[in-house]
Design a protein around this motif. Structure first.
Motif: not given
Length: 214
Positions: A6-24
């Motif tokens: 479960d990712l708690y997220y908003w599209p900001t540079p800090n949010g991108w860190k985790i969405s990018i890591a999960l995708e990679e």
């Protein structure tokens, strides 16, 4: 098949860190939007996950010993995911130390300074020239440090991509809004292009990108 994180997220540079890591890392995840403009981060149920009232945060149903775990603070989440998967954290102890150094550099330096630059240059309700100059100048100094590091290395921590790259890229990709220049930073410009061409980075950056306008 691992259970989704479960990712708690908003599209900001800090949010991108985790969405990018999960995708990679190829990890399945379910996105829960935390609208920071509407104050979702202050909801009592989110406070139980992220006691500092900041996103991103994650809940992993398959945590240590198979038990659920919640993790807050983007740097801690990146380290957790890297250890969980064995990916993007360096191959040797020396490499892992370098990754940690540059991850801490982002968390304690570039993120706060670039964030303040964005605030005072774009969003502050009053014009504060001293603050604008201070944070614009310090952000530029940090990009100079990064450019010199990238002159000697393909990626931030060495010849391998790591969570340090994921942490830094989102903030550095917004250099124009921080009133910076890349004309004197060719190595940073090269790295930004290389990172931005990766499919995992693109997917992580695109997650709910339409919400940035709001």
């Amino acid at each position: 098949m691992p259970k989704p994180i479960d990712l708690y997220y908003w599209p900001t540079p800090n949010g991108w860190k985790i969405s990018i890591a999960l995708e990679e890392m190829g990890l399945p995840y379910t996105t829960h939007l935390i609208n920071i403009g509407a104050g979702d981060q202050f909801a009592p149920e989110f406070l139980k996950i992220a006691p500092n009232n900041r996103m991103p945060a994650i809940v992993d149903p398959d945590g240590p010993d198979g038990a659920v775990i919640s993790v807050f603070e983007s740097g801690a989440i990146l380290q957790y995911l890297a250890r969980k998967t064995g990916q993007f954290c360096g191959r040797t102890e020396r490499e892992r130390i370098a990754v940690d150094e540059w991850l801490m550099w982002q968390m304690g330096g570039l993120g706060p300074m670039a964030g303040q630059a964005h605030h005072f240059l774009k969003f502050a309700s009053e014009d504060v020239p001293y603050a604008k100059d201070r944070y614009r100048t310090e952000t530029g100094r940090l990009y100079g440090v990064l450019d010199r590091q990238l002159a000697q290395n393909e990626y931030v921590a060495g010849d391998f991509i790591s969570i340090a790259d994921f942490a830094i890229w989102g903030w550095a990709s917004l250099w124009e809004g921080q009133q910076q220049t890349l004309q004197d930073k060719p190595h940073l410009a090269r790295w930004l292009e290389v990172m931005g061409a990766r499919e995992g980075v693109q997917r992580g950056r695109a997650l709910h990108a339409e919400l940035r306008k709001s």
